[in-house]
Design an enzyme around this catalytic site. Sequence first.
Site, PDB file in Angstrom:
ATOM      1  N   ASN A 136       0.309  -5.948   4.064  1.00 40.79           N
ATOM      2  CA  ASN A 136      -0.492  -4.730   4.228  1.00 40.79           C
ATOM      3  C   ASN A 136      -1.851  -5.154   4.776  1.00 40.79           C
ATOM      4  OD1 ASN A 136      -2.027  -2.439   4.030  1.00 40.79           O
ATOM      5  ND2 ASN A 136      -1.944  -2.288   1.778  1.00 40.79           N
ATOM      6  N   TRP A 137      -2.076  -4.854   6.040  1.00 40.86           N
ATOM      7  CA  TRP A 137      -3.321  -5.304   6.685  1.00 40.86           C
ATOM      8  C   TRP A 137      -4.512  -4.439   6.308  1.00 40.86           C
ATOM      9  CZ3 TRP A 137      -3.054  -7.547  12.302  1.00 40.86           C
ATOM     10  CH2 TRP A 137      -2.224  -8.679  12.300  1.00 40.86           C
ATOM     11  N   LYS A 138      -4.256  -3.319   5.613  1.00 40.56           N
ATOM     12  CA  LYS A 138      -5.347  -2.394   5.268  1.00 40.56           C
ATOM     13  C   LYS A 138      -6.151  -2.073   6.542  1.00 40.56           C
ATOM     14  CE  LYS A 138      -4.996  -4.116   0.638  1.00 40.56           C
ATOM     15  NZ  LYS A 138      -5.591  -4.272  -0.669  1.00 40.56           N
ATOM     16  N   HIS A 160      -0.381   3.976  -2.198  1.00 42.31           N
ATOM     17  CA  HIS A 160      -1.172   2.764  -2.435  1.00 42.31           C
ATOM     18  C   HIS A 160      -2.381   3.137  -3.293  1.00 42.31           C
ATOM     19  CE1 HIS A 160      -3.689  -0.731  -1.876  1.00 42.31           C
ATOM     20  NE2 HIS A 160      -2.594  -1.380  -1.511  1.00 42.31           N
ATOM     21  N   GLU A 213      -5.361   2.323  -3.204  1.00 43.40           N
ATOM     22  CA  GLU A 213      -6.594   2.651  -2.471  1.00 43.40           C
ATOM     23  C   GLU A 213      -6.569   4.094  -1.967  1.00 43.40           C
ATOM     24  OE1 GLU A 213      -6.477  -0.786   0.082  1.00 43.40           O
ATOM     25  OE2 GLU A 213      -6.935  -2.043  -1.653  1.00 43.40           O
ATOM     26  N   GLU A 248       1.694  -2.837  -8.140  1.00 48.37           N
ATOM     27  CA  GLU A 248       0.414  -3.438  -7.770  1.00 48.37           C
ATOM     28  C   GLU A 248      -0.637  -3.049  -8.800  1.00 48.37           C
ATOM     29  OE1 GLU A 248       0.149  -4.349  -3.280  1.00 48.37           O
ATOM     30  OE2 GLU A 248      -0.429  -2.278  -3.550  1.00 48.37           O
ATOM     31  N   GLY A 258      -7.152  -7.687  -4.433  1.00 49.90           N
ATOM     32  CA  GLY A 258      -8.353  -8.175  -3.755  1.00 49.90           C
ATOM     33  C   GLY A 258      -9.338  -8.858  -4.689  1.00 49.90           C
ATOM     34  N   SER A 292      -3.292 -10.019  -5.072  1.00 53.65           N
ATOM     35  CA  SER A 292      -3.742 -11.399  -4.930  1.00 53.65           C
ATOM     36  C   SER A 292      -2.602 -12.406  -4.842  1.00 53.65           C
ATOM     37  CB  SER A 292      -4.712 -11.766  -6.072  1.00 53.65           C
ATOM     38  OG  SER A 292      -5.877 -10.954  -6.006  1.00 53.65           O
ATOM     39  N   GLY A 334      -1.841  -8.415   0.641  1.00 52.60           N
ATOM     40  CA  GLY A 334      -2.990  -7.917   1.387  1.00 52.60           C
ATOM     41  C   GLY A 334      -3.634  -9.052   2.165  1.00 52.60           C
TER      42      GLY A 334
HETATM   43  P1  13P Z   1      -4.454  -8.431  -1.968  1.00 50.20           P
HETATM   44  O1  13P Z   1      -3.242  -9.297  -1.709  1.00 50.20           O
HETATM   45  O2  13P Z   1      -5.539  -8.642  -0.967  1.00 50.20           O
HETATM   46  O3  13P Z   1      -4.890  -8.506  -3.384  1.00 50.20           O
HETATM   47  O4  13P Z   1      -3.961  -6.900  -1.722  1.00 50.20           O
HETATM   48  C1  13P Z   1      -2.828  -6.436  -2.353  1.00 50.20           C
HETATM   49  C2  13P Z   1      -2.503  -5.087  -1.832  1.00 50.20           C
HETATM   50  O5  13P Z   1      -3.185  -4.117  -2.101  1.00 50.20           O
HETATM   51  C3  13P Z   1      -1.330  -4.976  -0.951  1.00 50.20           C
HETATM   52  O6  13P Z   1      -0.982  -3.637  -0.733  1.00 50.20           O
END
Ligand code: 13P
Length: 256
Positions: free
Chosen positions: A9-11, A94, A96, A166, A172, A215, A236
């Site tokens: 997931n590149w966000k 998600h 976020e 998650e 993150g 993470s 991420g």
């Molecule tokens: P990180 O791997 O950066 O913690 O992000 C996880 C995430 O939200 C994947 O959707």
Amino acid sequence: MRQPIVAGNWKMYGSTPRVEQFAAALNAADVAADVQLLVFPPVAYLHGFATGLGVSDIELGAQDLHVDQEGAFTGEVSGTMIAELGGRWALTGHSERRRYQGESDALVASKFLAALDAGLTPILCVGETLAERDAGDAAAVVTRQLDAVLESAGIERLGLGVVAYEPVWAIGTGQTATPEQAQEMHRIIRDRVRAASDEKSREIAASLRIVYGGSVKPDNAAELFRQGDIDGALVGGASLEADSFLRIAAAASDAT
Ligand code: 13P
């Protein structure tokens, strides 16, 4: 045997040079054939990714979609548009989006169904915050998020998708859930699906892929993948570099 998934997931990160570099690195790499690799770039790069990648080893998806296939909804993107751009998958719910866009369990369930209607495979993201975990509510929160989709989509349609656990406190932060904490929640999710109805739900629970996110890095992936109910990862930060993404995929392959 459930085929593991390693999804990136590149966000809201990326650029055309990054897409090109990533694609070139993937094309040059020996990609583990027994792992399903997915990338969710920002939707702006989906078409470039789909046309530039030139590898069949990877499928693409969008990080979100609208519940309708078209309409007067400024700024939104529908599942059919994602499919036309080369996407095959969609993230739904998600944390976020739940947090910053205020997406409710009911909206997430509608998005899960909209993805299926557009011919995409949805990944339902669930997970508790730190406050919810500290209050002893982690299982209840995750179950509630899962039930919203089970109730509106039904067990068979849930089974057409994938679930991503998650925990919000692990995203993150560099603070991964321990393999035991993750496994425990994955087992709770699978048990819930199994208990949803009848014989059919046992089959669906057994075949449902439940991936972990929060993470995940090359150095902690192997231990997570050794857990019985963890079928891969939603990654991420470590998915932005082809090297770390491929090392996580290799760990998933080794664990099969
Ligand atoms: P990180 O791997 O950066 O913690 O992000 C996880 C995430 O939200 C994947 O959707």
